[in-house]
Enzyme design. Structure first.
Site, mmCIF file in Angstrom:
data_model
loop_
_atom_site.group_PDB
_atom_site.id
_atom_site.type_symbol
_atom_site.label_atom_id
_atom_site.label_comp_id
_atom_site.label_asym_id
_atom_site.label_seq_id
_atom_site.Cartn_x
_atom_site.Cartn_y
_atom_site.Cartn_z
ATOM 1 N N ASP A 1 15.087 11.742 -35.963
ATOM 2 C CA ASP A 1 15.919 11.722 -34.744
ATOM 3 C C ASP A 1 15.730 12.990 -34.163
ATOM 4 O O ASP A 1 16.239 14.255 -34.673
ATOM 5 C CB ASP A 1 17.515 11.624 -35.357
ATOM 6 C CG ASP A 1 18.524 11.754 -34.276
ATOM 7 O OD1 ASP A 1 18.441 12.186 -33.244
ATOM 8 O OD2 ASP A 1 19.776 11.442 -34.713
ATOM 9 N N ILE B 1 11.097 7.863 -25.713
ATOM 10 C CA ILE B 1 12.447 8.113 -26.128
ATOM 11 C C ILE B 1 13.169 8.563 -25.071
ATOM 12 O O ILE B 1 12.937 9.332 -24.251
ATOM 13 C CB ILE B 1 12.467 9.125 -27.060
ATOM 14 C CG1 ILE B 1 11.531 8.670 -28.512
ATOM 15 C CG2 ILE B 1 13.669 9.734 -27.461
ATOM 16 C CD1 ILE B 1 11.299 9.350 -29.529
ATOM 17 N N TYR C 1 20.605 5.335 -11.613
ATOM 18 C CA TYR C 1 19.751 6.016 -12.689
ATOM 19 C C TYR C 1 20.320 7.611 -12.997
ATOM 20 O O TYR C 1 20.241 7.689 -14.235
ATOM 21 C CB TYR C 1 18.313 6.076 -12.063
ATOM 22 C CG TYR C 1 17.249 6.129 -13.095
ATOM 23 C CD1 TYR C 1 17.092 5.278 -14.258
ATOM 24 C CD2 TYR C 1 16.518 7.452 -13.344
ATOM 25 C CE1 TYR C 1 16.389 5.399 -15.363
ATOM 26 C CE2 TYR C 1 15.612 7.456 -14.371
ATOM 27 C CZ TYR C 1 15.430 6.394 -15.382
ATOM 28 O OH TYR C 1 14.845 6.367 -16.417
ATOM 29 N N LYS D 1 14.551 12.825 -16.318
ATOM 30 C CA LYS D 1 13.047 12.445 -16.175
ATOM 31 C C LYS D 1 12.589 13.542 -15.267
ATOM 32 O O LYS D 1 11.307 13.926 -15.346
ATOM 33 C CB LYS D 1 12.817 11.246 -15.507
ATOM 34 C CG LYS D 1 13.476 10.121 -16.399
ATOM 35 C CD LYS D 1 12.564 10.106 -17.613
ATOM 36 C CE LYS D 1 12.797 8.619 -18.568
ATOM 37 N NZ LYS D 1 12.240 8.654 -19.947
HETATM 38 P P1 NAP Z 1 13.695 1.120 -26.143
HETATM 39 O O1 NAP Z 1 12.777 0.195 -26.644
HETATM 40 O O2 NAP Z 1 15.167 1.120 -26.188
HETATM 41 O O3 NAP Z 1 13.038 2.519 -26.628
HETATM 42 C C1 NAP Z 1 14.009 3.683 -26.357
HETATM 43 C C2 NAP Z 1 13.671 4.329 -27.612
HETATM 44 O O4 NAP Z 1 14.040 5.679 -27.861
HETATM 45 C C3 NAP Z 1 14.498 3.470 -28.913
HETATM 46 O O5 NAP Z 1 13.394 3.328 -29.983
HETATM 47 C C4 NAP Z 1 15.428 4.531 -29.164
HETATM 48 O O6 NAP Z 1 15.553 4.362 -30.630
HETATM 49 C C5 NAP Z 1 14.828 5.879 -29.045
HETATM 50 N N1 NAP Z 1 15.744 6.950 -29.289
HETATM 51 C C6 NAP Z 1 16.810 7.170 -28.501
HETATM 52 N N2 NAP Z 1 17.495 8.363 -28.892
HETATM 53 C C7 NAP Z 1 16.751 8.930 -29.944
HETATM 54 C C8 NAP Z 1 16.792 9.868 -30.767
HETATM 55 N N3 NAP Z 1 17.889 10.804 -30.702
HETATM 56 N N4 NAP Z 1 15.668 10.304 -31.750
HETATM 57 C C9 NAP Z 1 14.618 9.169 -31.922
HETATM 58 N N5 NAP Z 1 14.585 8.323 -30.827
HETATM 59 C C10 NAP Z 1 15.527 7.904 -30.088
HETATM 60 O O7 NAP Z 1 13.421 1.302 -24.484
HETATM 61 P P2 NAP Z 1 12.007 1.406 -23.638
HETATM 62 O O8 NAP Z 1 12.388 0.864 -22.160
HETATM 63 O O9 NAP Z 1 10.748 0.829 -24.100
HETATM 64 O O10 NAP Z 1 12.356 3.102 -23.356
HETATM 65 C C11 NAP Z 1 10.978 3.953 -23.666
HETATM 66 C C12 NAP Z 1 10.695 4.919 -22.769
HETATM 67 O O11 NAP Z 1 10.128 4.266 -21.382
HETATM 68 C C13 NAP Z 1 11.987 5.565 -22.291
HETATM 69 O O12 NAP Z 1 11.583 7.136 -22.164
HETATM 70 C C14 NAP Z 1 12.381 5.227 -20.924
HETATM 71 O O13 NAP Z 1 13.179 5.869 -20.056
HETATM 72 C C15 NAP Z 1 10.825 4.855 -20.379
HETATM 73 N N6 NAP Z 1 10.942 3.724 -19.220
HETATM 74 C C16 NAP Z 1 11.612 2.655 -19.245
HETATM 75 C C17 NAP Z 1 11.542 1.697 -18.045
HETATM 76 C C18 NAP Z 1 12.242 0.410 -18.548
HETATM 77 O O14 NAP Z 1 12.304 -0.191 -17.123
HETATM 78 N N7 NAP Z 1 12.426 -0.138 -19.527
HETATM 79 C C19 NAP Z 1 10.775 2.350 -17.216
HETATM 80 C C20 NAP Z 1 10.373 3.348 -17.023
HETATM 81 C C21 NAP Z 1 10.277 4.128 -18.041
HETATM 82 P P3 NAP Z 1 17.178 3.591 -30.808
HETATM 83 O O15 NAP Z 1 17.051 2.289 -30.613
HETATM 84 O O16 NAP Z 1 17.503 3.684 -32.608
HETATM 85 O O17 NAP Z 1 18.213 4.340 -30.281
HETATM 86 C C1 1JT Z 2 17.506 4.702 -20.524
HETATM 87 C C2 1JT Z 2 18.212 3.402 -20.167
HETATM 88 C C3 1JT Z 2 16.189 5.158 -19.975
HETATM 89 C C4 1JT Z 2 17.316 2.722 -19.175
HETATM 90 C C5 1JT Z 2 16.229 3.191 -18.565
HETATM 91 C C6 1JT Z 2 15.631 4.363 -19.152
HETATM 92 N N1 1JT Z 2 14.530 4.468 -18.460
HETATM 93 C C7 1JT Z 2 14.100 3.652 -17.530
HETATM 94 N N2 1JT Z 2 15.357 2.634 -17.736
HETATM 95 C C8 1JT Z 2 15.498 1.305 -17.066
HETATM 96 C C9 1JT Z 2 16.206 1.651 -15.750
HETATM 97 C C10 1JT Z 2 17.609 2.084 -15.959
HETATM 98 C C11 1JT Z 2 18.386 2.003 -14.540
HETATM 99 C C12 1JT Z 2 17.745 1.701 -13.511
HETATM 100 C C13 1JT Z 2 16.443 1.407 -13.441
HETATM 101 C C14 1JT Z 2 15.870 1.248 -14.664
HETATM 102 C C15 1JT Z 2 19.225 2.930 -20.797
HETATM 103 C C16 1JT Z 2 19.938 3.966 -21.701
HETATM 104 C C17 1JT Z 2 19.349 4.767 -22.459
HETATM 105 C C18 1JT Z 2 18.086 5.613 -21.660
HETATM 106 O O1 1JT Z 2 18.660 2.080 -12.220
HETATM 107 C C19 1JT Z 2 18.069 1.829 -10.988
HETATM 108 C C20 1JT Z 2 19.871 2.634 -14.689
#
Ligand code: NAP
Ligand code: 1JT
Length: 257
Positions: free
Chosen positions: A65, A93, A156, A163
């Site tokens: 964590d 994360i 966001y 970020k």
């Molecule tokens: P995800 O599958 O929910 O992954 C997020 C991970 O962060 C989960 O494994 C979560 O674990 C972990 N996490 C949160 N708090 C933590 C802590 N205190 N210690 C250790 N791990 C922790 O979602 P994802 O979309 O693949 O996100 C991964 C990354 O991609 C993030 O940095 C996100 O901002 C980035 N991203 C996502 C998108 C999108 O559209 N999905 C776009 C651009 C960038 P738990 O489930 O146990 O909380």
């Molecule tokens: C977190 C969440 C990190 C959603 C995230 C994230 N990084 C990308 N996304 C997807 C996203 C979220 C919003 C968005 C566009 C893409 C959920 C909670 C944990 C941290 O708004 C335009 C809000």
């Protein structure tokens, strides 16, 4: 299959389930011949990870964590004992409270601001510091970001500000660690339907508009992010550090939609 990561040991942090971007990266790394180590935050993710990795040989899972300094210290102590050297880290994360990801950014609470910064940005700094002694042959550290770091994207909010700190940390860490041949980069992914994203109000409509308007007229996949991650973790990107690569079907190149 390819051999871009053959003989490399890569630590992957942030697999929650099979939809996680980190899992798309893990699959691409496995196809490139890497040895993988995973971390999980809590018991729920441990059982998901155990199922996902059940058929894979030589996989290690460690609890971490990132809000707990002792977890980070123990993680790299144990990896040091078990592996000696690592070559790459994927930091995938982030966290913010759901209520902070809607409405006006000025309503962000002090606690919500600190929590988002701690988990989503500071954790990369602490992880890099403790990983450094294990990257004896040089290394590649990679994190995941979103366009909301560079532009004000509706909803966001506090994540966008976290970020921005993360992307700035990538540049400062790249400057610190470059002399040791440790590179630090980020991938700015387009919106992908993951567990984190699904918790966000209106995410479905963001994705729909995106698919209609971006140059490639489609969303990106976890595996597309994974393939760029393999490049950044491999010798092929040896001249790149402090960089942010957009894997977003071209969205970053456009003006207002
Ligand atoms: P995800 O599958 O929910 O992954 C997020 C991970 O962060 C989960 O494994 C979560 O674990 C972990 N996490 C949160 N708090 C933590 C802590 N205190 N210690 C250790 N791990 C922790 O979602 P994802 O979309 O693949 O996100 C991964 C990354 O991609 C993030 O940095 C996100 O901002 C980035 N991203 C996502 C998108 C999108 O559209 N999905 C776009 C651009 C960038 P738990 O489930 O146990 O909380
Ligand atoms: C977190 C969440 C990190 C959603 C995230 C994230 N990084 C990308 N996304 C997807 C996203 C979220 C919003 C968005 C566009 C893409 C959920 C909670 C944990 C941290 O708004 C335009 C809000």
């Amino acid at each position: 299959m390819n051999t871009l990561l053959k003989g490399k040991t890569i630590l992957i942090m942030g697999v929650a389930n099979k939809w996680s971007i980190a899992w798309g990266i893990a699959e691409a790394c496995l196809d490139a011949g890497a040895n993988l180590i995973f971390t999980y935050q809590g018991e729920r993710n441990l059982s998901n990870l155990q199922k996902l990795t059940a058929d894979l040989p030589n996989i290690s899972l460690y609890k971490c964590d990132v809000t707990e300094d002792q977890d980070i210290i123990d993680l790299f102590h144990n990896i040091g004992n078990d592996y000696g050297t690592i070559h790459g880290i994927v930091h995938s994360i982030a966290f913010a409270k759901k209520e902070e990801l809607e409405g006006a950014y000025y309503n962000t609470s002090r606690e919500g601001y600190h929590l988002a910064q701690d988990i989503s940005a500071y954790s990369l700094v602490a992880v890099s510091r403790h990983a450094r002694p294990l990257m004896k042959d040089g290394g590649s550290i990679l994190t995941l970001t979103y366009i909301g770091a560079e532009r004000a994207v509706q909803n966001y909010n506090v994540m966008g500000v976290a970020k921005s700190a993360l992307e700035s940390s990538v540049r400062y860490l790249a400057a610190d660690l470059g002399p040791e041949n440790i590179r630090v980069n980020s991938i700015s992914a387009g919106p992908i339907k993951t567990l984190a994203a699904q918790g966000v109000k209106g995410f479905g409509s963001i994705l729909k508009v995106y698919e209609e308007k971006v140059p490639l007229r489609r969303a990106v996949t976890q595996r597309e992010v994974g393939d760029t991650a393999v490049f950044l973790l491999s010798h092929m990107s040896r001249g790149i550090t402090g960089e942010n690569i957009h894997v977003d079907a071209g969205f970053h190149a456009m003006g207002l939609l």
